[in-house]
Scaffold this motif. Structure first.
Motif, PDB file in Angstrom:
ATOM      1  N   ALA A   1       2.917  -5.456   6.729  1.00 63.83           N
ATOM      2  CA  ALA A   1       3.219  -4.036   6.373  1.00 63.83           C
ATOM      3  C   ALA A   1       4.781  -3.654   6.125  1.00 63.83           C
ATOM      4  O   ALA A   1       5.699  -4.034   6.785  1.00 63.83           O
ATOM      5  CB  ALA A   1       2.541  -3.051   7.556  1.00 63.83           C
TER       6      ALA A   1
ATOM      7  N   PHE B   1       3.209   1.009   3.150  1.00 61.45           N
ATOM      8  CA  PHE B   1       2.223   1.415   4.208  1.00 61.45           C
ATOM      9  C   PHE B   1       2.805   2.448   5.429  1.00 61.45           C
ATOM     10  O   PHE B   1       2.228   3.379   5.756  1.00 61.45           O
ATOM     11  CB  PHE B   1       1.832   0.116   5.097  1.00 61.45           C
TER      12      PHE B   1
ATOM     13  N   ILE C   1      -3.015  -3.302   3.562  1.00 63.62           N
ATOM     14  CA  ILE C   1      -1.376  -2.496   3.773  1.00 63.62           C
ATOM     15  C   ILE C   1      -0.807  -2.226   2.301  1.00 63.62           C
ATOM     16  O   ILE C   1       0.162  -1.426   2.463  1.00 63.62           O
ATOM     17  CB  ILE C   1      -0.621  -3.174   4.808  1.00 63.62           C
TER      18      ILE C   1
ATOM     19  N   PRO D   1      -3.782   1.412   0.240  1.00 66.18           N
ATOM     20  CA  PRO D   1      -2.563   2.702   0.258  1.00 66.18           C
ATOM     21  C   PRO D   1      -2.269   3.062  -1.133  1.00 66.18           C
ATOM     22  O   PRO D   1      -2.353   4.359  -1.630  1.00 66.18           O
ATOM     23  CB  PRO D   1      -1.457   2.381   0.749  1.00 66.18           C
TER      24      PRO D   1
END
Lengths: 292, 292
Positions: A216, A220, B185, B189
């Protein structure tokens, strides 16, 4: 020329958390006399040592000489004020609040005080409590008021002076419109961001979940920020602005389903057109200012 | 002790956009010889004036002496390489890529070259093109590889040296697991953030929409950032990682519906518990590093 708040205005602040404490520090730095009312003795001690007001007490009677009282309580307490607080508010004083939802506040407070003005100074939400107040929180932030036909004009003017004095931008609108707008830009983002965190948290394959956490990065981090915020605040927003939040959620689900439809049907040109539109829309949203 | 890439390694980069250009600058700064292959003459001129490689050409034959070729093309071109490019790759060279999805890449390239290693250096996505490459892009970022049983061990070692040399963290995993993790991730998004922008853009009451735009602050800015990104990149991610993206979207919709359910039914305690959980989860996600 906009009038600043007179130095002789006797100001009371009820609640010295992030907003109340910051108002206390800011107004004192500008030479104003500020009285702070808090609920607990322990909070009063911390607020005194931080110098959040010149006079700090747990006794509502300290408000008796005030010309302007700012109620900076959490939304739940604002919507259910104690009888003791209500009776301590001088009838001649101007009373305003800082609640993030306006229709329910107006409904309750219009009946409680003849000179009530519904306000929402829109500044920082990440921190809370008596330790969080700070100078400069309101600089260039919107101070939204939602007057209606019953609002006292001279009371509104005094709140205007307060907002200008601490460096806010003045925005006057209808309570319903305010509540719908903040549902879209503030309450909905919290919920969709929380759902993203939940999605990763609920991933059943631990290998995928752990790899995702390891990989991430900023995208994120940004998208999950508000969903990892204050749970009480998120809940009280949804509980007090329910119909606007549900309307925003319905509209959001429809938007997401249109995007999902392009993917399921493999209409990549349609998806790209949609993403070109959101790219252009976002630019247009932030054209007026530099917050991107 | 980890071995660095030998200075004598003859490196070719196909495509000099953000990733290819940054690799060219980084490797040259470390004393390496780099040859860059680009598609258009105009791009070659710009790449030369920016010094993205020592030798830059539109002729694939410049790769003939290379020991290591990094294919840094956009995902669509990577998945449909030209016959000219394939035939220009020396059979003895190690070939790797930088694509953000790994299963489809591995499927195509395993058949095309005996020493192919599937890579995904995870660095910046906001900019693109020949002007965007820069030094330092890879510092402390993950270089993910997804080898399988057919992967040449010595080829994998050479890519490891490359990753270490430019300062990346080495992450080795399965292609399927990588694709599921990045769907959660990175790709998800983008879509949920785009849907938020779309929701505000589609708000039918112009008074509400304009007020919302005026009042939008850091929370909205953060949550919409990736949804306002590169439309081609977002589309190619969805098009090449479709099953993982749809799985993530299904899981996401379920998460959001659980939150919506608490609001519709007025279970505020349940909503607050859920938001306490997402707050704690987010903290746990970012515990290992400092990116919050």
């Amino acid at each position: 020329m906009t009038k600043q708040l007179k130095q002789s205005t006797n100001i009371g602040i009820v609640g010295l958390g992030l907003i109340g404490g910051s108002l206390g520090l800011e107004l004192q730095s500008l030479g104003h006399e500020v009285r702070g009312l808090v609920h607990r003795h322990k909070t009063a001690e911390r607020a005194k040592s931080r110098g959040l007001a010149q006079v700090i007490s747990t006794d509502p009677q300290i408000l008796s000489e005030c010309d302007l009282v700012i109620i900076a309580l959490p939304l739940e307490s604002l919507l259910k004020p104690t009888a003791e607080l209500i009776s301590a508010l001088p009838e001649a004083a101007v009373v305003t609040d800082v609640g993030s939802v306006k229709e329910p506040v107006l409904k309750v407070w219009q009946k409680l005080h003849p000179r009530f003005v519904a306000s929402h100074p829109m500044a920082g939400t990440a921190e809370s409590g008596v330790e969080s107040g700070k100078i400069g929180l309101f600089r260039n932030r919107p101070w939204v008021v939602t007057p209606d036909i019953t609002t006292d004009e001279s009371a509104l003017q005094l709140v205007h002076q307060l907002a200008i004095t601490i460096g806010c931008k003045w925005v006057s609108t209808q309570a319903e419109r305010h509540d719908q707008a903040v549902a879209l830009i503030s309450h909905l983002p919290v919920l969709i961001s929380a759902a993203l965190i939940k999605t990763l948290g609920d991933e059943r394959d631990p290998n995928v979940r752990n790899l995702a956490i390891d990989l991430a990065s900023s995208g994120f981090t940004d998208t999950t920020r508000v969903g990892g915020g204050n749970p009480q605040l998120g809940t009280s927003m949804a509980a007090s602005n329910t119909s606007s939040v549900l309307k925003a959620l319905t509209s959001y689900r429809w938007s997401l389903e249109k995007i999902e439809e392009s993917i399921i049907t493999g209409h990549w040109g349609k998806l790209e057109t949609e993403l070109e539109r959101t790219q252009a829309l976002r630019k247009s949203f932030f054209k007026k200012n530099t917050k991107n």
